[in-house]
Write a protein that holds these residues in place. Structure first.
Motif, PDB file in Angstrom:
ATOM      1  N   LEU A 131      51.110  30.532  35.049  1.00 18.79           N
ATOM      2  CA  LEU A 131      50.143  31.306  35.821  1.00 18.79           C
ATOM      3  C   LEU A 131      50.348  32.802  35.617  1.00 18.79           C
ATOM      4  O   LEU A 131      49.377  33.570  35.584  1.00 18.79           O
ATOM      5  N   SER A 132      51.608  33.225  35.483  1.00 21.73           N
ATOM      6  CA  SER A 132      51.872  34.638  35.193  1.00 21.73           C
ATOM      7  C   SER A 132      51.301  35.017  33.830  1.00 21.73           C
ATOM      8  O   SER A 132      50.786  36.129  33.650  1.00 21.73           O
ATOM      9  N   TYR A 133      51.396  34.106  32.888  1.00 20.84           N
ATOM     10  CA  TYR A 133      50.807  34.327  31.563  1.00 20.84           C
ATOM     11  C   TYR A 133      49.296  34.495  31.674  1.00 20.84           C
ATOM     12  O   TYR A 133      48.714  35.434  31.098  1.00 20.84           O
ATOM     13  N   LEU A 134      48.643  33.617  32.414  1.00 23.56           N
ATOM     14  CA  LEU A 134      47.195  33.720  32.578  1.00 23.56           C
ATOM     15  C   LEU A 134      46.810  35.052  33.221  1.00 23.56           C
ATOM     16  O   LEU A 134      45.838  35.700  32.823  1.00 23.56           O
ATOM     17  N   HIS A 135      47.598  35.441  34.223  1.00 24.75           N
ATOM     18  CA  HIS A 135      47.321  36.715  34.889  1.00 24.75           C
ATOM     19  C   HIS A 135      47.489  37.878  33.918  1.00 24.75           C
ATOM     20  O   HIS A 135      46.637  38.792  33.885  1.00 24.75           O
ATOM     21  N   ALA A 136      48.551  37.851  33.110  1.00 21.80           N
ATOM     22  CA  ALA A 136      48.797  38.930  32.151  1.00 21.80           C
ATOM     23  C   ALA A 136      47.694  39.006  31.104  1.00 21.80           C
ATOM     24  O   ALA A 136      47.343  40.093  30.625  1.00 21.80           O
ATOM     25  N   LYS A 137      47.122  37.855  30.757  1.00 28.18           N
ATOM     26  CA  LYS A 137      46.059  37.808  29.748  1.00 28.18           C
ATOM     27  C   LYS A 137      44.662  37.965  30.359  1.00 28.18           C
ATOM     28  O   LYS A 137      43.664  37.907  29.644  1.00 28.18           O
ATOM     29  N   ARG A 138      44.609  38.127  31.705  1.00 29.88           N
ATOM     30  CA  ARG A 138      43.344  38.290  32.419  1.00 29.88           C
ATOM     31  C   ARG A 138      42.409  37.091  32.194  1.00 29.88           C
ATOM     32  O   ARG A 138      41.203  37.242  31.987  1.00 29.88           O
ATOM     33  N   ARG A 139      42.992  35.898  32.253  1.00 33.87           N
ATOM     34  CA  ARG A 139      42.207  34.687  32.044  1.00 33.87           C
ATOM     35  C   ARG A 139      42.404  33.685  33.171  1.00 33.87           C
ATOM     36  O   ARG A 139      42.105  32.517  33.037  1.00 33.87           O
ATOM     37  N   MET A 140      42.933  34.173  34.298  1.00 32.76           N
ATOM     38  CA  MET A 140      43.207  33.277  35.408  1.00 32.76           C
ATOM     39  C   MET A 140      41.941  32.571  35.889  1.00 32.76           C
ATOM     40  O   MET A 140      41.906  31.343  36.033  1.00 32.76           O
ATOM     41  N   MET A 141      40.885  33.333  36.165  1.00 33.68           N
ATOM     42  CA  MET A 141      39.673  32.710  36.715  1.00 33.68           C
ATOM     43  C   MET A 141      39.004  31.789  35.692  1.00 33.68           C
ATOM     44  O   MET A 141      38.464  30.740  36.069  1.00 33.68           O
ATOM     45  N   ASP A 142      39.058  32.171  34.430  1.00 29.50           N
ATOM     46  CA  ASP A 142      38.487  31.288  33.399  1.00 29.50           C
ATOM     47  C   ASP A 142      39.199  29.945  33.388  1.00 29.50           C
ATOM     48  O   ASP A 142      38.565  28.891  33.263  1.00 29.50           O
TER      49      ASP A 142
END
Length: 427
Positions: free
Chosen positions: A84-95
């Protein structure tokens, strides 16, 4: 080289051999534990850069484990190294949330692993192969440290340490008598070899195997080369579905591992056999349905490209300048069909690397069970004779002691935490 370091010199608390997901998870666990006592670690990886099954990063293929079983979350959900931290760092959490799936794309999970590995670049030497471990004995003849010889670009260097963690990964397996060649591939090289084949006009492929990798290879080749026939060969009547049901998946839980470790040998073997269908020679249900639909549609159209050779085996093959001729035996009658193909792909699995091959003289101080396998403690430390005090830890090659999750991602985070805790006692 040992003398150059000086008696008793230690240049790293722990040396990790290999830097795939297992030792990457260990690096994270050591970082997360740095507040309780810093353990200096150095990792050596043969590959020129971080990579995990790159040859099977098929577009659209998904993971077989949910994203919560990443490198850290089951051990420490608040760690900054989680998926989840990776998704947040890549700005792809909501996707990712809107995708409504617990199972990431394999290419996405690989990108997560690379993202995590980049944060430990100062502790990893890539393109570096550990060639020998040499015990360093004190005046009493006790081995308390070990010299790790590393070859990088032809030059040798040595690191002295009090503990080593072997995570050399899995080795591709080909059937006895079969050797890899231009027209004979292991599925681990699928994408690389397919790109080479794409320079021509391949007409047919043979894929041998009944597991997930075989089924994925069949689907990939069928899509990638729309003019080519694909022949799937396996001894079963059909692809078997993987058991990923909720109760069965509990076999991967940490508490199940505790119970397995303490169980009698005959019970361990029984459990392993019962639950082999959670991982070995089985295929995701969605992929089985997809392949069956392809066969069904081609049956309706009358244009057959996907051929399923069930209850069959490859008796042999011979490579020529322009093709490989594969003899396929139908086991129920003994009838043999010869298929002319551009390549034969063996999706015949992997085996753990042999830890004794690296341990060298240090292996003489390692205890073995009645079947010659290394005795391993619950904390993954190899049990040794009294004169060997070096910590030797295994990530992999422990199915006999720790069960089916030994080489799987499912228990990686928890295992890394247990080893990290044990390593603090080796400082």
């Amino acid at each position: 080289m040992s003398d150059e370091l000086g008696p008793g010199a230690v240049t790293a608390d722990v040396v990790g051999i290999g830097f795939g997901p297992a030792n990457l998870a260990l690096a994270i666990a050591l970082e997360d534990r740095s507040r309780t006592g810093a353990v200096t670690a150095r990792f050596f990886e043969k590959q020129a850069e971080f990579g995990w099954h790159r040859g099977m990063l098929i577009d659209g293929a998904t993971m077989q484990v949910p994203f919560l079983k990443d490198l850290v979350t089951p051990r420490e959900p608040t760690s900054r190294f989680g998926f989840l931290s990776y998704l947040h760092a890549k700005r792809r959490m909501m996707d990712f949330i809107n995708r409504k799936s617990f199972f990431p794309l394999r290419t996405e999970f690989h990108d997560y692993l690379c993202w995590a590995a980049e944060q430990f670049a100062d502790r990893v030497d890539y393109g570096s192969e550990v060639v020998e471990l040499r015990p360093v004995k004190d005046a009493d003849g006790v081995t308390r440290s070990v010299d790790v010889d590393v070859r990088r670009q032809g030059a040798l260097s040595t690191v002295r340490t009090r503990a080593v963690v072997l995570a050399s990964g899995l080795e591709p397996v080909l059937p006895a008598g079969v050797e890899a060649a231009d027209r004979v591939w292991h599925s681990s090289e699928l994408l690389y070899q397919a790109e080479k084949a794409a320079t021509g006009e391949p007409q047919a492929f043979v894929v041998v195997g009944a597991g997930q990798s075989a089924a994925e290879a069949v689907g990939f080749l069928h899509d990638r080369f729309p003019q080519a026939e694909v022949h799937a060969v396996f001894a079963r009547y059909g692809f078997s579905v993987a058991d990923d049901s909720s109760f069965a998946n509990q076999v991967f839980d940490p508490v199940a591992l505790d119970q397995y470790f303490d169980a009698p040998p005959e019970v361990k073997e029984m459990l392993f056999d019962y639950h082999a269908n959670t991982n070995y020679s089985v295929v995701d249900d969605d992929l089985i349905r997809d392949l069956y639909d392809r066969v069904y549609r081609e049956g309706l159209s009358g244009t057959r490209r996907l051929h399923v050779h069930r209850v069959s085996r490859v008796r042999g093959h011979s490579s020529g300048a322009d093709d490989v001729r594969v003899d396929i035996e139908f086991l129920l009658t003994g009838a043999v069909t010869t298929v002319r193909a551009d390549a034969v792909v063996y999706a015949t699995g992997y085996r753990p690397g042999d830890p004794l091959a690296l341990l060298g003289d240090l292996g003489g101080g390692c205890l073995r069970d009645e079947r010659g396998r290394l005795r391993v403690g619950r904390d993954y430390r190899v049990q040794t004779t009294e004169d060997v005090k070096v910590g030797i830890f295994l990530q992999g090659s422990t199915e006999h002691s720790h069960g089916i999750s030994s080489s799987l991602l499912s228990n990686t985070a928890v295992r890394a935490g247990e080893i990290a805790e044990a390593l603090e006692a080796c400082r």
